[in-house]
Design a protein around this motif. Sequence first.
Motif, short mmCIF file in Angstrom:
data_model
loop_
_atom_site.label_atom_id
_atom_site.label_comp_id
_atom_site.label_asym_id
_atom_site.label_seq_id
_atom_site.Cartn_x
_atom_site.Cartn_y
_atom_site.Cartn_z
N ILE A 91 -5.56 4.77 -3.44
CA ILE A 91 -5.20 3.35 -3.47
C ILE A 91 -3.87 3.19 -4.20
O ILE A 91 -3.51 4.03 -5.03
CB ILE A 91 -6.28 2.50 -4.18
N VAL A 119 -13.91 -0.32 -7.40
CA VAL A 119 -14.93 0.42 -6.65
C VAL A 119 -14.38 1.80 -6.28
O VAL A 119 -13.27 1.90 -5.76
CB VAL A 119 -15.34 -0.35 -5.37
N GLN A 120 -15.14 2.84 -6.55
CA GLN A 120 -14.72 4.19 -6.17
C GLN A 120 -15.00 4.40 -4.69
O GLN A 120 -16.12 4.17 -4.24
CB GLN A 120 -15.51 5.22 -6.99
N ARG A 121 -13.97 4.80 -3.94
CA ARG A 121 -14.17 5.04 -2.52
C ARG A 121 -13.85 6.49 -2.20
O ARG A 121 -12.98 7.08 -2.83
CB ARG A 121 -13.24 4.13 -1.69
N MET A 122 -14.53 7.01 -1.19
CA MET A 122 -14.26 8.37 -0.76
C MET A 122 -12.94 8.41 0.01
O MET A 122 -12.59 7.46 0.69
CB MET A 122 -15.38 8.88 0.15
N GLY A 123 -12.24 9.52 -0.10
CA GLY A 123 -11.07 9.70 0.74
C GLY A 123 -9.80 9.17 0.12
O GLY A 123 -9.58 9.28 -1.07
N ASP A 140 -10.52 -3.78 -7.25
CA ASP A 140 -11.94 -4.07 -7.49
C ASP A 140 -12.67 -2.98 -8.28
O ASP A 140 -13.85 -3.14 -8.61
CB ASP A 140 -12.67 -4.38 -6.18
N ASP A 153 0.83 -1.22 0.00
CA ASP A 153 0.00 0.00 0.00
C ASP A 153 0.86 1.27 0.00
O ASP A 153 0.45 2.32 -0.51
CB ASP A 153 -0.93 -0.01 1.22
N TYR A 155 -8.94 -3.86 -2.56
CA TYR A 155 -9.41 -2.49 -2.82
C TYR A 155 -8.61 -1.80 -3.92
O TYR A 155 -9.05 -0.80 -4.46
CB TYR A 155 -9.36 -1.67 -1.52
#
Length: 257
Positions: free
Chosen positions: A126, A119-123, A117, A83, A114
């Motif tokens: 990645i 998927v759009q994430r807030m904050g 995948d 990460d 994450y």
Amino acid sequence: MTFLGTGTSSGVPMIGCSCDVCRSTDSRDTRLRPSIHVNVPGQASILIDTTPDFRQQALTAGIERVDAILFTHSHADHILGLDDIRRYNWIQGGPIPCYAAPVTWDDIRRTFHYAFDGVQRMGGGIPRIDRHDIDGPFAVGPVRVVPVPLWHGDAPILGFRFGTFAYLTDCNRLDDRAWELVDGVETLVIDALRDKKHSTHFTVAEALEVIARLTPKRAYLTHMSHDLGHAATSARLPAGVDLAYDGLVLDVHVDVE
Ligand SMILES: [Zn+2]
Ligand SMILES: [Zn+2]
Ligand SMILES: [Zn+2]
């Protein structure tokens, strides 16, 4: 090349251990998780594995860019820092090319789901990873890399050869194909966990047998547990063989195309 970490999966000192090595004041007895940095000036900055200590290792070694990451296998002590490549994504403005065997990618994708995948994430961001499957020799920029098949217990994993240098961590047997691939190596780094037999790692004696067969000019042991104090173990190694330690820098010859 720089040894970023030379310890086994627990690191040395181990949490909650008060043995002589874990309490040692010799800095060479402090071992982060196993990784190396191969820096070919002006050509390529190559990292092997991203350990749970990767952030600290990158800061200590002053690694300013990463052109490729090569993964040996997917055990936690070799991937959990992935990460932290986010910082290099930012500095370099793009994904980092990462090379691993397909079986290793399966685990990396699951562990860092994450990042894959979609998927759009807030904050927070990645890690951005440019996946490359290893299926034979390849090049990072102009630097030629030869994967070396090894056995880590019953798990097939990879070592890497660059020119006359090879890094063979996490193994207790070389695959039959590997001997030819590491033939003529002048600088060999090889797993040596401890003296007591282990199901997935070479002992010091077993590593010395491999070294005796390959006859490199110099060899360094890595992935050591707290059983192997630096000074005491070094004193009983044959000429040309040493324990590696965190921060040790070696000049090695790589093949540049
Ligand atoms: Zn390991
Ligand atoms: Zn200990
Ligand atoms: Zn392992």
